[in-house]
Design a protein around this motif. Structure first.
Motif, PDB file in Angstrom:
ATOM      1  N   ARG A   2      -1.656   3.938   5.373  1.00 43.79           N
ATOM      2  CA  ARG A   2      -0.968   3.040   4.464  1.00 43.79           C
ATOM      3  C   ARG A   2      -1.955   2.182   3.693  1.00 43.79           C
ATOM      4  NH1 ARG A   2       3.245   0.297   8.500  1.00 43.79           N
ATOM      5  NH2 ARG A   2       1.405   0.346   9.821  1.00 43.79           N
ATOM      6  N   ASP A  33       3.648 -11.196   9.363  1.00 40.34           N
ATOM      7  CA  ASP A  33       3.711  -9.732   9.291  1.00 40.34           C
ATOM      8  C   ASP A  33       3.257  -9.238   7.928  1.00 40.34           C
ATOM      9  OD1 ASP A  33       4.388  -7.108  10.202  1.00 40.34           O
ATOM     10  OD2 ASP A  33       6.197  -7.218   8.952  1.00 40.34           O
ATOM     11  N   SER A  34       2.375  -8.263   7.930  1.00 40.28           N
ATOM     12  CA  SER A  34       1.928  -7.610   6.699  1.00 40.28           C
ATOM     13  C   SER A  34       1.157  -6.359   7.093  1.00 40.28           C
ATOM     14  CB  SER A  34       1.025  -8.540   5.874  1.00 40.28           C
ATOM     15  OG  SER A  34      -0.251  -8.658   6.476  1.00 40.28           O
ATOM     16  N   GLU A  35       0.837  -5.543   6.118  1.00 40.44           N
ATOM     17  CA  GLU A  35       0.060  -4.337   6.395  1.00 40.44           C
ATOM     18  C   GLU A  35      -1.394  -4.652   6.697  1.00 40.44           C
ATOM     19  OE1 GLU A  35       0.653  -1.521   3.266  1.00 40.44           O
ATOM     20  OE2 GLU A  35       2.563  -0.842   4.101  1.00 40.44           O
ATOM     21  N   GLN A  63       5.356  -4.151   9.923  1.00 41.94           N
ATOM     22  CA  GLN A  63       4.295  -3.636   9.056  1.00 41.94           C
ATOM     23  C   GLN A  63       2.911  -3.728   9.693  1.00 41.94           C
ATOM     24  OE1 GLN A  63       4.781  -4.693   4.671  1.00 41.94           O
ATOM     25  NE2 GLN A  63       5.893  -6.375   5.657  1.00 41.94           N
ATOM     26  N   SER A  64       2.770  -4.553  10.723  1.00 40.69           N
ATOM     27  CA  SER A  64       1.459  -4.860  11.289  1.00 40.69           C
ATOM     28  C   SER A  64       0.940  -3.717  12.152  1.00 40.69           C
ATOM     29  CB  SER A  64       1.547  -6.142  12.128  1.00 40.69           C
ATOM     30  OG  SER A  64       2.008  -7.224  11.346  1.00 40.69           O
ATOM     31  N   LYS A  65      -0.361  -3.750  12.387  1.00 38.30           N
ATOM     32  CA  LYS A  65      -0.994  -2.800  13.314  1.00 38.30           C
ATOM     33  C   LYS A  65      -0.987  -3.446  14.702  1.00 38.30           C
ATOM     34  CE  LYS A  65      -2.253  -0.425   9.630  1.00 38.30           C
ATOM     35  NZ  LYS A  65      -1.888  -1.341   8.543  1.00 38.30           N
ATOM     36  N   ARG A  91      -4.055 -12.256  10.416  1.00 42.16           N
ATOM     37  CA  ARG A  91      -3.695 -11.696   9.107  1.00 42.16           C
ATOM     38  C   ARG A  91      -4.845 -11.936   8.149  1.00 42.16           C
ATOM     39  NH1 ARG A  91       1.091 -14.304   5.697  1.00 42.16           N
ATOM     40  NH2 ARG A  91      -0.534 -15.904   5.486  1.00 42.16           N
ATOM     41  N   ASP A 175       0.194   1.469  18.150  1.00 43.10           N
ATOM     42  CA  ASP A 175       1.049   1.189  16.998  1.00 43.10           C
ATOM     43  C   ASP A 175       2.405   0.664  17.462  1.00 43.10           C
ATOM     44  OD1 ASP A 175       1.434   0.911  14.312  1.00 43.10           O
ATOM     45  OD2 ASP A 175       2.010   2.995  13.945  1.00 43.10           O
TER      46      ASP A 175
END
Length: 389
Positions: A2, A33-35, A63-65, A91, A175
């Motif tokens: 991603r 939360d974010s990529e 969305q997070s790892k 983050r 994950d």
């Protein structure tokens, strides 16, 4: 893979959370939360059978790892907790996070598994890798060797092996999903990210240095041509007067690797009384020099100061917005006993309370060494400090 989006992210932010069966989550889930968010989780082994809080965490950070593993006790911001979950969240603003995981069903698969992880994480701007693996089926030395074969030599690697009350209690969080017999890693990609690692011991040498004249994998058969058990028992008994059962937890072996001008530590897991062979917690090459070590509670705690000083020699410690991942050996708890809580507190104080801290007690610690290559250690405290600058 991603693509990371940075829209709306003002700055790197860190946070820690604790879950306890009696009280639930220590606070509401932060809006992080974010990529480009890493959620690192250490949890007591029983949450494999009661995974509801882990599912809540996964739902809060879709969305997070999310990576992590089991451990008998967890650390969070200087506190040592049993039956709990410790969560560290970071983050990033400019850093891309890559995640990869793979099955490791047997020791023989470890190197191939490491190569696979390395292939998935490889990037010209990769600065560091945080890796965790199941301590039951993984030969961690082969795993990190395979990983490094796929990466530039200057990439910092840190992590550890999942642990439980027994070897059968270990599990991984890959994950956000609970898995057995796996290895999982995240890579930090960017020009402003840093993964700094440092280790500390607190052990001193006793006895006479001997040559490992016959070994195979983790098994030490002979020292200076004699059955390894006889030499080990003689040295431990003459110096301390303990029997073999007591000595195996407090008297590990240091293994000198001449080609790298460094030493690694190996716990003694078991002894075959008939053959005289000693089974270690990690591999031991034939022909290396071996010596017995010992320690006290206070010397083990001195190892924390050693790790902090080494960290200070490598980087200027930030005042905030950094996450420290502390991986200590399960064997150190055997020595520290009721003083185990002091190790976590000392590390937290030494780093500074502005740095969030999570930690676990592992079946082995993974760390890039001052000589360059990463190695698997026993009986050390490894600290990985993650931040943007």
């Amino acid at each position: 893979m991603r693509t990371i989006s940075h829209l709306g992210v003002e700055e790197q932010t860190t946070e820690t959370l604790i879950y306890d069966l009696a009280t639930g989550w220590s606070k509401s889930f932060p809006n992080l939360d974010s990529e480009n968010t890493l959620v690192a989780v250490f949890a007591a082994h029983e949450y494999c059978d009661s995974p509801e809080p882990l599912a809540e965490l996964r739902n809060a950070f879709p969305q997070s790892k999310i990576i992590g593993c089991s451990t008998p006790v967890v650390v969070c911001d200087g506190a040592l907790l049993e039956g709990a979950i410790s969560v560290g969240i970071i983050r990033f603003k400019h850093t891309q996070i890559r995640l990869s995981y793979t099955s490791v069903q047997a020791f023989e698969e470890s190197r191939t598994a490491g190569q696979y992880l390395g292939q998935q994480l490889a990037d010209d701007d990769l600065k560091g890798v945080l890796i965790f693996a199941d301590g039951v089926t993984t030969e961690a030395t082969d795993l990190v060797q395979g990983l490094q074969e796929m990466l530039p030599p200057d990439v910092t690697i840190a992590g550890g092996l999942a642990s439980g009350h027994t070897l059968d209690d270990t599990w991984m969080l890959c994950d956000g999903e609970l898995k057995r017999f796996h290895a999982c890693a995240v890579g930090f990609v960017g020009h402003t990210v840093e993964l700094t690692r440092a280790t500390g011991g607190g052990w001193r040498l006793i006895g006479t240095e001997c040559k490992a004249t016959r070994t195979s994998g983790r098994t030490l058969f002979e020292l200076d041509g004699e059955p390894a058990k006889d030499v080990y028992h003689r040295q431990v008994g003459s110096n301390v007067g303990f029997g073999l059962r007591e000595s195996s937890t407090r008297y590990p072996l240091t293994v000198r690797l001449p080609s790298l001008e460094m030493q690694i530590v190996r716990d003694v897991n078991s002894v075959d009384e008939e053959s005289g062979a000693i089974e270690l917690a990690g591999d031991i090459p034939e022909g290396v020099m071996v010596q017995v070590m010992t320690t006290t509670e206070d010397e083990i705690l001195d190892g924390v100061d050693e790790a902090i000083e080494r960290m200070r020699s490598k980087t200027i410690l930030p005042q905030k917005n950094a996450l420290a991942v502390c991986v200590s050996c399960a064997g150190r708890r055997t020595v520290l006993l009721e003083k185990t809580s002091e190790e976590a507190a000392l590390a937290y104080d030494g780093l500074g309370h502005g740095i969030h801290q999570i930690g676990m007690y592992a079946f082995g610690e993974i760390s890039t060494t001052s000589s360059g290559p990463p190695h698997v250690h026993n009986e050390t405290l490894t600290i990985g400090l993650i931040r943007e600058y």
